[in-house]
Design an enzyme around this catalytic site. Structure first.
Site, PDB file in Angstrom:
ATOM      1  N   ARG A 116     -13.790 -24.919   1.850  1.00  0.00           N
ATOM      2  CA  ARG A 116     -12.761 -25.956   2.032  1.00  0.00           C
ATOM      3  C   ARG A 116     -11.662 -25.711   1.018  1.00  0.00           C
ATOM      4  NH1 ARG A 116     -16.467 -30.635   0.518  1.00  0.00           N
ATOM      5  NH2 ARG A 116     -17.391 -28.923  -0.651  1.00  0.00           N
ATOM      6  N   GLY A 142      -7.609 -27.851   0.515  1.00  0.00           N
ATOM      7  CA  GLY A 142      -7.539 -29.083  -0.252  1.00  0.00           C
ATOM      8  C   GLY A 142      -8.810 -29.282  -1.045  1.00  0.00           C
ATOM      9  N   ASN A 171     -12.838  -2.215   4.393  1.00  0.00           N
ATOM     10  CA  ASN A 171     -11.401  -2.223   4.126  1.00  0.00           C
ATOM     11  C   ASN A 171     -10.807  -0.813   4.083  1.00  0.00           C
ATOM     12  OD1 ASN A 171     -12.625  -1.625   1.531  1.00  0.00           O
ATOM     13  ND2 ASN A 171     -10.619  -2.011   0.613  1.00  0.00           N
ATOM     14  N   GLY A 194     -14.420 -14.890   4.348  1.00  0.00           N
ATOM     15  CA  GLY A 194     -14.103 -13.753   5.193  1.00  0.00           C
ATOM     16  C   GLY A 194     -14.490 -12.431   4.571  1.00  0.00           C
ATOM     17  N   GLY A 195     -13.874 -11.360   5.069  1.00  0.00           N
ATOM     18  CA  GLY A 195     -14.233 -10.023   4.614  1.00  0.00           C
ATOM     19  C   GLY A 195     -14.010  -9.799   3.131  1.00  0.00           C
ATOM     20  N   SER A 208       0.797  -1.225   0.000  1.00  0.00           N
ATOM     21  CA  SER A 208       0.000   0.000   0.000  1.00  0.00           C
ATOM     22  C   SER A 208       0.833   1.281   0.000  1.00  0.00           C
ATOM     23  CB  SER A 208      -0.959  -0.005   1.198  1.00  0.00           C
ATOM     24  OG  SER A 208      -1.962  -0.969   1.021  1.00  0.00           O
ATOM     25  N   THR A 218      -6.732  -4.641   6.407  1.00  0.00           N
ATOM     26  CA  THR A 218      -6.549  -5.916   5.725  1.00  0.00           C
ATOM     27  C   THR A 218      -6.777  -7.056   6.706  1.00  0.00           C
ATOM     28  OG1 THR A 218      -5.080  -7.130   4.225  1.00  0.00           O
ATOM     29  CG2 THR A 218      -4.037  -6.042   6.111  1.00  0.00           C
ATOM     30  N   LYS A 261     -11.188  -7.160   8.596  1.00  0.00           N
ATOM     31  CA  LYS A 261     -12.182  -6.487   7.755  1.00  0.00           C
ATOM     32  C   LYS A 261     -13.613  -6.615   8.277  1.00  0.00           C
ATOM     33  CE  LYS A 261      -9.587  -6.586   3.430  1.00  0.00           C
ATOM     34  NZ  LYS A 261      -9.634  -6.906   1.986  1.00  0.00           N
TER      35      LYS A 261
END
Length: 251
Positions: free
Chosen positions: A150, A153, A87, A128-129, A17, A62, A66
């Site tokens: 998932r 894997g 963010n 997530g965010g 950034s 980050t 978030k």
């Protein structure tokens, strides 16, 4: 008057950034510093103290903050509400205001690469965010989203998972997998199951491209790495912080 901005996260030492925003500040003659501030989850409740101590005029957020940052803000914009995450934080009258530019930054990066999401099947790895920000923008632009959580894997022995991968028009990694210092995908064989017309997007970025991006390019797929998303969300963030539009200075 010198202004101070920052990015907070844990980890944050890898963040580009400061390099991203430096030319934006120069173009508009803004005297500004941009800091990397490591803020642990335990320290996040003290974000207002951290902001005051650093003299921040705005900051980026980050992983992994978030979503959790929302409870420490004074108000959030519609973009942050729809994404259920923030963010970018602007500061006005000592109030912390949350925004989300991840989704629109993603859409702009896709458009730049000739990819549209309207009427297309988009598979997002993660929940997530970053994933929620991407989902909100994709749905707003007419796409259909499937989440796969998932993501370390991705076994194609799972019939449902194999179907989702095989029918994806766009595959997006919105997990930390592949980030510098973090774990990577255990197996990238799922890339070979994508349609030749599919696009692969990695919201993570590294100096020489992530393993996911390299695998997609080796397959001849349209691959968009996290640097372009970072750039486009940064342009939107810069306008929120300063009021200036850098979008005509495409990098």
């Amino acid at each position: 008057m010198k202004r101070t901005f920052a990015i907070i996260g844990d980890p944050v030492s890898h963040s580009r950034s400061p390099d991203l925003y430096a030319p934006m500040f120069r173009k508009f003659g803004i005297d500004a510093d941009f800091l990397r501030l490591r803020v642990t989850p335990e320290e996040l409740p003290k974000i207002r103290e951290i902001v005051n101590q650093a003299g921040l005029h705005g900051f980026a957020v980050t992983m992994p903050h978030k979503r959790t940052i929302l409870e420490y803000l004074d108000c959030i914009s519609d973009s942050a509400k729809s994404a259920e995450s923030a963010n970018i934080i602007t500061i006005k009258d000592n109030k912390l205001i949350g925004h989300n530019t991840d989704g629109d930054g993603l859409i702009n990066a896709l458009n730049e690469a000739g990819v549209t999401v309207g009427g297309r099947n988009v598979v997002i790895l993660g929940g997530g965010g970053a994933a929620l920000g991407a989902n909100a923008a994709i749905v707003r632009n007419g796409g259909t989203v499937t989440f796969i959580k998932r993501s370390s894997g991705l076994s194609l022995n799972d019939a449902i998972l194999a179907y989702e991968i095989n029918t994806a028009d766009v595959l997006i990694n919105a997990t930390p997998l592949g980030m510098l210092g973090a774990a990577d995908f255990e197996d990238l064989s799922f890339v070979s199951s994508l349609k030749p017309s599919s696009a692969v997007v990695d919201m993570v970025y590294t100096d020489d491209g992530t393993n996911l991006i390299r695998a997609a390019k080796a397959r001849g797929l349209n691959a968009i790495d996290g640097e372009r998303i970072l750039y486009h969300q940064g342009v939107l963030a810069f306008k929120l912080w300063t009021g200036f539009d850098y979008s005509t200075e495409m990098a």
